[in-house]
Motif scaffolding. Structure first.
Motif, PDB file in Angstrom:
ATOM      1  N   GLU A 173      44.610  38.966  37.678  1.00  8.27           N
ATOM      2  CA  GLU A 173      45.214  40.354  37.244  1.00  8.27           C
ATOM      3  C   GLU A 173      43.989  41.548  37.210  1.00  8.27           C
ATOM      4  O   GLU A 173      44.380  42.158  36.056  1.00  8.27           O
ATOM      5  CB  GLU A 173      46.352  40.422  36.339  1.00  8.27           C
ATOM      6  CG  GLU A 173      47.398  39.424  36.632  1.00  8.27           C
ATOM      7  CD  GLU A 173      48.266  39.185  35.470  1.00  8.27           C
ATOM      8  OE1 GLU A 173      49.380  39.804  35.355  1.00  8.27           O
ATOM      9  OE2 GLU A 173      47.920  38.243  34.549  1.00  8.27           O
ATOM     10  N   TYR A 174      43.246  41.503  37.964  1.00  5.76           N
ATOM     11  CA  TYR A 174      42.113  42.353  37.832  1.00  5.76           C
ATOM     12  C   TYR A 174      42.409  43.814  37.532  1.00  5.76           C
ATOM     13  O   TYR A 174      42.074  44.481  36.814  1.00  5.76           O
ATOM     14  CB  TYR A 174      41.397  42.373  39.321  1.00  5.76           C
ATOM     15  CG  TYR A 174      40.153  42.984  39.122  1.00  5.76           C
ATOM     16  CD1 TYR A 174      39.058  42.382  38.712  1.00  5.76           C
ATOM     17  CD2 TYR A 174      39.824  44.179  39.677  1.00  5.76           C
ATOM     18  CE1 TYR A 174      37.690  43.270  38.616  1.00  5.76           C
ATOM     19  CE2 TYR A 174      38.864  44.859  39.756  1.00  5.76           C
ATOM     20  CZ  TYR A 174      37.638  44.374  39.359  1.00  5.76           C
ATOM     21  OH  TYR A 174      36.645  45.059  39.278  1.00  5.76           O
ATOM     22  N   ASP A 175      43.485  44.325  38.565  1.00  6.09           N
ATOM     23  CA  ASP A 175      43.827  45.803  38.294  1.00  6.09           C
ATOM     24  C   ASP A 175      44.630  45.917  37.035  1.00  6.09           C
ATOM     25  O   ASP A 175      44.127  47.047  36.357  1.00  6.09           O
ATOM     26  CB  ASP A 175      44.759  46.047  39.562  1.00  6.09           C
ATOM     27  CG  ASP A 175      44.178  46.042  40.723  1.00  6.09           C
ATOM     28  OD1 ASP A 175      43.189  46.330  40.840  1.00  6.09           O
ATOM     29  OD2 ASP A 175      45.002  45.878  41.901  1.00  6.09           O
ATOM     30  N   THR A 176      45.256  45.046  36.463  1.00  6.35           N
ATOM     31  CA  THR A 176      45.797  45.094  35.372  1.00  6.35           C
ATOM     32  C   THR A 176      44.781  45.192  33.952  1.00  6.35           C
ATOM     33  O   THR A 176      44.760  46.092  33.308  1.00  6.35           O
ATOM     34  CB  THR A 176      46.897  43.988  34.823  1.00  6.35           C
ATOM     35  OG1 THR A 176      47.690  43.852  36.004  1.00  6.35           O
ATOM     36  CG2 THR A 176      47.689  44.263  33.525  1.00  6.35           C
ATOM     37  N   VAL A 177      43.797  44.215  34.035  1.00  4.18           N
ATOM     38  CA  VAL A 177      42.866  44.375  33.170  1.00  4.18           C
ATOM     39  C   VAL A 177      41.991  45.584  33.375  1.00  4.18           C
ATOM     40  O   VAL A 177      41.713  46.179  32.308  1.00  4.18           O
ATOM     41  CB  VAL A 177      41.696  43.281  33.522  1.00  4.18           C
ATOM     42  CG1 VAL A 177      40.622  43.101  32.675  1.00  4.18           C
ATOM     43  CG2 VAL A 177      42.538  41.935  33.312  1.00  4.18           C
ATOM     44  N   ARG A 226      43.305  48.606  34.048  1.00  2.00           N
ATOM     45  CA  ARG A 226      43.708  49.424  33.472  1.00  2.00           C
ATOM     46  C   ARG A 226      43.875  49.414  32.040  1.00  2.00           C
ATOM     47  O   ARG A 226      43.557  50.569  31.101  1.00  2.00           O
ATOM     48  CB  ARG A 226      45.620  49.710  34.062  1.00  2.00           C
ATOM     49  CG  ARG A 226      45.647  50.289  35.385  1.00  2.00           C
ATOM     50  CD  ARG A 226      47.109  50.601  35.574  1.00  2.00           C
ATOM     51  NE  ARG A 226      48.081  49.462  35.507  1.00  2.00           N
ATOM     52  CZ  ARG A 226      48.098  48.501  36.670  1.00  2.00           C
ATOM     53  NH1 ARG A 226      47.506  48.882  37.805  1.00  2.00           N
ATOM     54  NH2 ARG A 226      48.610  47.524  36.506  1.00  2.00           N
ATOM     55  N   GLN A 227      43.926  48.326  31.286  1.00  2.00           N
ATOM     56  CA  GLN A 227      43.982  48.201  30.073  1.00  2.00           C
ATOM     57  C   GLN A 227      42.794  48.580  29.521  1.00  2.00           C
ATOM     58  O   GLN A 227      42.460  48.999  28.451  1.00  2.00           O
ATOM     59  CB  GLN A 227      44.486  46.763  29.623  1.00  2.00           C
ATOM     60  CG  GLN A 227      45.837  46.379  29.997  1.00  2.00           C
ATOM     61  CD  GLN A 227      45.957  44.818  29.821  1.00  2.00           C
ATOM     62  OE1 GLN A 227      45.149  44.047  29.847  1.00  2.00           O
ATOM     63  NE2 GLN A 227      47.194  44.450  29.870  1.00  2.00           N
ATOM     64  N   ARG A 258      40.174  35.041  29.110  1.00  2.88           N
ATOM     65  CA  ARG A 258      40.513  34.330  30.319  1.00  2.88           C
ATOM     66  C   ARG A 258      39.410  33.882  31.307  1.00  2.88           C
ATOM     67  O   ARG A 258      38.403  34.538  31.325  1.00  2.88           O
ATOM     68  CB  ARG A 258      41.593  35.080  31.338  1.00  2.88           C
ATOM     69  CG  ARG A 258      42.569  35.203  30.670  1.00  2.88           C
ATOM     70  CD  ARG A 258      43.988  35.673  31.428  1.00  2.88           C
ATOM     71  NE  ARG A 258      44.349  34.843  32.564  1.00  2.88           N
ATOM     72  CZ  ARG A 258      45.014  35.180  33.729  1.00  2.88           C
ATOM     73  NH1 ARG A 258      45.207  36.458  33.796  1.00  2.88           N
ATOM     74  NH2 ARG A 258      45.332  34.200  34.670  1.00  2.88           N
ATOM     75  N   ALA A 309      43.911  38.445  42.135  1.00  7.38           N
ATOM     76  CA  ALA A 309      45.457  38.120  41.756  1.00  7.38           C
ATOM     77  C   ALA A 309      45.588  37.230  40.623  1.00  7.38           C
ATOM     78  O   ALA A 309      46.219  37.780  39.654  1.00  7.38           O
ATOM     79  CB  ALA A 309      46.123  37.654  42.993  1.00  7.38           C
ATOM     80  N   LYS A 310      45.180  36.375  40.440  1.00  7.17           N
ATOM     81  CA  LYS A 310      45.126  35.579  39.537  1.00  7.17           C
ATOM     82  C   LYS A 310      44.975  35.692  38.109  1.00  7.17           C
ATOM     83  O   LYS A 310      45.611  35.745  36.933  1.00  7.17           O
ATOM     84  CB  LYS A 310      44.647  34.149  39.792  1.00  7.17           C
ATOM     85  CG  LYS A 310      45.102  32.855  38.806  1.00  7.17           C
ATOM     86  CD  LYS A 310      44.603  31.504  39.363  1.00  7.17           C
ATOM     87  CE  LYS A 310      44.663  30.404  38.406  1.00  7.17           C
ATOM     88  NZ  LYS A 310      46.207  29.925  38.209  1.00  7.17           N
TER      89      LYS A 310
END
Ligand code: FES
Ligand code: FES
Lengths: 818, 181
Positions: free
Chosen positions: A427-431, A433-434, A690, A424-425
């Motif tokens: 933002e695994y899913d966002t990473v 997707r990007q 990060r 969560a911290k």
């Protein structure tokens, strides 16, 4: 006014004011009357026989007061006894404080000089003539293991100095029943935490008694060394402020303490020796280069049934630390996984490189690297998600206390929760997707260019990758661990641990304490003061430490060593024990003086009181030290308590059982590390975007101090992964003699590490605490490796070894041999 | 052969007799007893020996003592009380609030408050470098702080808390300057 609760609070560092004002006291800051300065002559060869040594010109130089040559070293000193780090040694190989007969690594100490100034000592070193008969240097594991290779130690008859193994469960059955065997070969290189303060020693010899000020992490090693080499038992070891240790200052420093002591004995004057940076780089000790052939027996759903590892450790030019990197793998042998079957085979190879020494985790970063690289490999081969493969194998939260197949008992842990929070911290899913979007946009530019580095490619291609790993941080050493591997050892290495502390209320009501342990910058004074303040009921400003370690005054035992993540278990236990006993004493005295019922008394902010009466620590102090008439009958005067602590839950499995199960360490912190990196495809340069850590270090006594340990250990592991490391030429010359060549990360390469604490108290320790020290240095190399591999996955790159310097990454990208 | 030289260190004028090869750091430590300036590498890589010479940040292991003849040197011991340190924003710092009797420079205070040190060996050098940085640039970004402190190495902290301390010191220095305007 109620004193503020200290445990759990980020109380300001008690050590900090002196350091920010330049008032720390390190060994090199000390001066004694008529003090001389020592210098050490070192081998310029990786491998050579020592011929004639002529020190006449050096002795004749003005200002020179003593010279010690190899001949004298052999005649006047005795070899060190093989200690627990060399438990696997089968034949006697004498090792002296200086080279005798042969040199086996560049920088090995050959001779020593004491002179009126350091410059004179260094001038004198240049006048010592040594005839060397150079031999072919053996610098790689492969070369060392070659039957035709020059042999470092004739006694061993070859360069493979040790072989052994441990096995737990039914490994064969696990492999037979597996759906698939996943194999890989992994490597970890030589590095060091390079404490900023190099080795330092000041020795004074007075009337048969030796006093040594040095920056050693383990006073027992120094006392043993002086006794073994010089036959000295009247020894006092004082350790003032130490400028970082990380394991580097445990072992090889003993050689220099012995040489400095010998010069002090010879001259009858105090002698100071301060190592310089390049000396430390070549001879202060390195971590171990390790190679692993690994096989994992897996089921199609990602469950790992068993693991076999063949581990080769390149221990350098000494047998004195022959097996530490193997034995320390017992501490995190199963990492955080419920796998039941495992076989670890080891061999140690000697080479003409600097001897290996403990370094922030010893074999544990290697063990974690094996587990976490294999988890990723298993996922790739089975076409599964790497996070899912880990989840499949994690020990579940309901399984604690959990006994690992090799006997380690994990008191508590919530590994899945750590994983969830880290994902969560970061933002695994966002990473992800990007990353997907990024990949489709660069896909065309990359295709077809692999293996053709010269082929034109649009510059500036950056690939993002994410790596998520999980690791244990064991803490609190059990001295009996190695008996599981070396049951034939004649000398029992000890068992469990012992460490003391003394707490005293002074006549004026202030509180002073003495720890048994050495501190190298882990805020021992602050943490201990917090515990004492709370237990006694006194403001933390009134509590202070008497000074650094002094073998004559500190209540010390085997666990005083600043190693093995000992402090949290043994010192915290000792300080708490001593303060609790002192509180008891205080209440007995106060009840008598106030004529009150002891059970109705409370203590706060340095005052003992009940509903009607009160008395201050200062008033009680005056009575305790000067007014016998007011003491209760049978009361021991004074207000002081010393407590030696052993872990009350050291059993079961403090001693190995028939299956070789033993508790290597007693507490098990854990953490998930998530690294997001960006790899420049053109240059191979890796940038950490990060770095997130979610960490369980048990009850936090001082959150900022614990965070500091995590930041520092993570930064080191990241630097290790990104490029720092020792490099040798084929001739055995060390090519990385400076920190710059060595590649230590600065503020620029080190990312802004982000920490979230997720404390799960340990059910067996004094306050629920677990370790924080070696910590993040254990999983971080694996995290960076995973992230870089992930970034380069469109190119099919596999990361099998460290460091991921731009050159290595560029070669990987371009399909060239590394 | 020796040289006799004169310099002002932490506001005091001193005379010293040095060999031509004596480094400034060794003059400070061994002859003047100012042991707060540390030696981590003696070849200019680590910054543990950082001092101010005529207000400029200098690695004192890279300067010969004789080169400082006639100069004004500020070491860590002098930072907290050097009201007139050239190059610094003319401050005697703010009063110590953390149990220290001395008046501390805001960087020193911030290093204590933000846990910006562990073993303390790099600390004097970092404090000097950070003080010099804030004198040049009172409002640095994190990137600027990281760029300008890259001359100093710390093996213990991982730099996070050091950067935070410098940010906090910058804020306090600016507040202090505004209030004293
Ligand atoms: S000692 Fe001067 S830079 Fe390292
Ligand atoms: S605090 Fe130890 S080197 Fe920086």
């Amino acid at each position: 006014m109620a004193a503020e609760q200290q445990i759990g609070r980020s109380a300001p560092g008690k050590e900090a004011p002196r350091h920010v004002t330049g008032r720390g006291r390190f060994v090199d800051d000390l001066t004694l009357p008529r003090m001389l300065y020592a210098g050490v002559l070192r081998s310029p060869y990786g491998h050579a026989r020592i011929g004639r040594v002529d020190a006449a010109k050096a002795r004749a130089l003005s200002g020179v007061r003593a010279v010690v040559t190899p001949e004298e070293i052999q005649r006047r000193l005795r070899p060190f006894k093989p200690g627990r780090y060399a438990a696997g040694l089968k034949v006697a190989v004498p090792e002296y404080a200086g080279a005798v007969g042969k040199v086996r690594y560049v920088g090995e100490p050959v001779a020593a000089v004491a002179a009126e100034t350091r410059a004179m000592a260094e001038d004198a070193l240049e006048l010592i003539e040594v005839d060397y008969d150079a031999l072919r240097a053996v610098v790689t594991i492969e070369a060392a293991a070659d039957p035709g290779a020059p042999v470092l130690y004739d006694e061993l008859g070859g360069n493979i100095a040790w072989r052994g193994h441990v096995a737990y469960g039914d490994v064969e059955a696990a492999f037979t029943s597996a759906d698939r065997i996943v194999r890989d070969t992994l490597k970890i290189h030589r590095y060091s935490s390079t404490p900023l303060e190099p080795f330092a020693c000041l020795a004074e010899w007075t009337l048969g008694k030796l006093t040594v000020w040095c920056n050693a992490q383990s006073p027992d090693v120094i006392c043993d060394a002086l006794s073994e080499a010089l036959g000295l038992d009247q020894v006092r070891v004082i350790v003032p402020d130490v400028g970082g240790g990380f394991g580097q200052k445990i072992h090889l420093i003993r050689k220099y303490v012995v040489l400095t002591a010998l010069l002090a004995v010879d001259t009858g004057r105090p002698v100071k020796w301060i190592e310089d940076r390049s000396e430390h780089m070549m001879a202060g000790g390195h971590s171990c280069e390790q190679e692993f052939d690994v096989e994992a027996a897996v089921r199609a759903d990602g469950e790992v049934l068993g693991l076999t590892i063949r581990d080769t450790d390149d221990v350098g030019g000494s047998v004195s630390t022959l097996t530490i990197h193997f034995t320390n793998k017992l501490n995190n042998l199963f990492n955080v996984y419920k796998v039941q079957h495992l076989r670890l085979e080891g061999r140690s190879v000697v080479t003409n490189k600097c001897p290996v020494v403990p370094n922030r985790g010893i074999g544990k970063p290697g063990m974690c690297f094996v587990w976490e690289r294999m988890m990723d490999r298993v996922a790739q081969e089975l076409g599964l998600d790497p996070i899912q493969v880990r989840r499949r194998n994690l020990i579940e939260a309901g399984a604690f206390p959990y006994t690992a197949p090799n006997g380690n008992i994990y008191g508590s842990g919530e590994y899945e929760a750590l994983l969830d929070k880290a994902l969560a911290k970061v933002e695994y899913d966002t990473v992800r997707r990007q990353q997907q979007a990024e990949r489709s946009s660069v896909a065309r530019t990359l295709s077809g260019s692999r293996g053709e580095p010269d082929k034109a490619r649009p510059t500036g291609t950056l690939l993002t990758g994410i790596g998520v790993v999980i690791g244990l941080e064991p803490g609190g050493r059990n001295a009996a661990r190695d008996m599981a591997i070396f049951p034939e050892s004649k000398q029992m290495p000890g068992a469990g641990g012992v460490e003391g502390a003394t707490v005293k209320i002074e006549r004026n009501g202030s509180v002073v304490f003495t720890l048994g342990s050495v501190s190298c910058g882990q805020s021992h004074e602050t943490t201990a003061a917090q515990i004492i303040a709370d237990v006694l009921g006194v403001g933390i400003d009134r509590v202070s430490m008497t000074g650094g370690f002094d073998s004559a005054l500190s209540p010390w035992g085997v666990s005083s060593s600043n190693s093995g993540n000992n402090f949290h278990l043994y010192d915290v236990g000792a300080v708490h024990g001593a303060a609790s006993r002192l509180r008891d004493k205080l209440l007995t005295l106060a009840a008598h003086v106030l004529q009150a019922d002891r059970n109705t008394l409370a203590v706060d902010d340095g005052v003992v009181y009940d509903s009607t009466n009160s008395i201050t620590f200062a008033e009680l102090g005056r009575i305790a030290y000067s007014n016998q008439a007011l003491l209760p009958p049978g009361f021991e005067p004074g207000l002081q308590a010393t407590w030696y602590h052993s872990h009350p839950h050291a059993d079961p499995l403090m001693l190995p059982d028939r299956q070789g199960r033993v508790r290597a360490q007693y507490t098990f912190s854990s953490a998930v590390h998530a690294a997001v990196v960006e790899v420049d495809v053109d240059t191979g340069r890796v940038r950490v975007l990060r770095y997130v850590i979610v960490s369980d270090n048990g009850t936090l006594i001082n959150p900022s101090v614990v965070a500091g340990q995590i930041y520092g250990s993570a930064a080191h592991g990241i630097s290790v992964a990104l490029g720092e490391g020792f490099v040798y030429g084929d001739d055995g010359q060390l090519l990385t003699l400076t920190l710059l060549d060595y590649g230590k990360s600065t503020t620029l390469e080190t990312p802004r590490i982000e920490i979230e604490h997720h404390p799960v108290p340990d059910p067996f320790t004094t306050l629920g605490q677990k370790a924080a020290g070696e910590g993040a240095a254990i999983p971080s190399p694996a995290a960076i490796a995973a992230a870089v591999e992930d970034a380069l996955s469109p190119l099919g790159v596999k990361v099998r070894e460290l460091p991921l310097s731009p050159e290595r990454v560029w070669r990987l990208i371009n399909g060239l041999t590394v | 052969m020796t040289h006799t030289m004169q310099l002002t260190v932490n506001g005091e004028s001193c005379r010293a007799v040095v060999e031509p090869r004596t480094l400034l750091v060794h003059l400070l430590r061994d002859q003047l007893g100012l042991t707060g300036t540390h030696v981590g590498c003696v070849v200019g890589e680590c910054g543990a020996c950082s001092v101010l010479v005529d207000g400029a940040l200098v690695k004192s292991c890279l300067m010969l003592a004789v080169q400082a003849d006639g100069c004004t040197v500020t070491t860590i011991e002098g930072l907290s009380t050097s009201a007139s340190t050239p190059g610094l924003p003319g401050t005697p710092g703010t009063p110590g609030t953390l149990g220290t009797p001395a008046i501390l420079h805001p960087v020193q205070e911030a290093f204590i408050r933000r846990f910006a040190l562990q073993c303390g060996f790099c600390t004097p050098g970092f404090v000097m470098a950070a003080a010099a940085l804030l004198a040049r640039n009172p409002n640095p970004t994190e990137v600027e702080i990281r760029q300008q402190l890259a001359s100093n190495l710390c093996m213990c902290t991982g730099y996070v808390q050091i950067v935070e301390a410098v940010q906090e010191a910058a804020t306090r220095l600016r507040e202090w300057q505004q209030s004293s305007r």
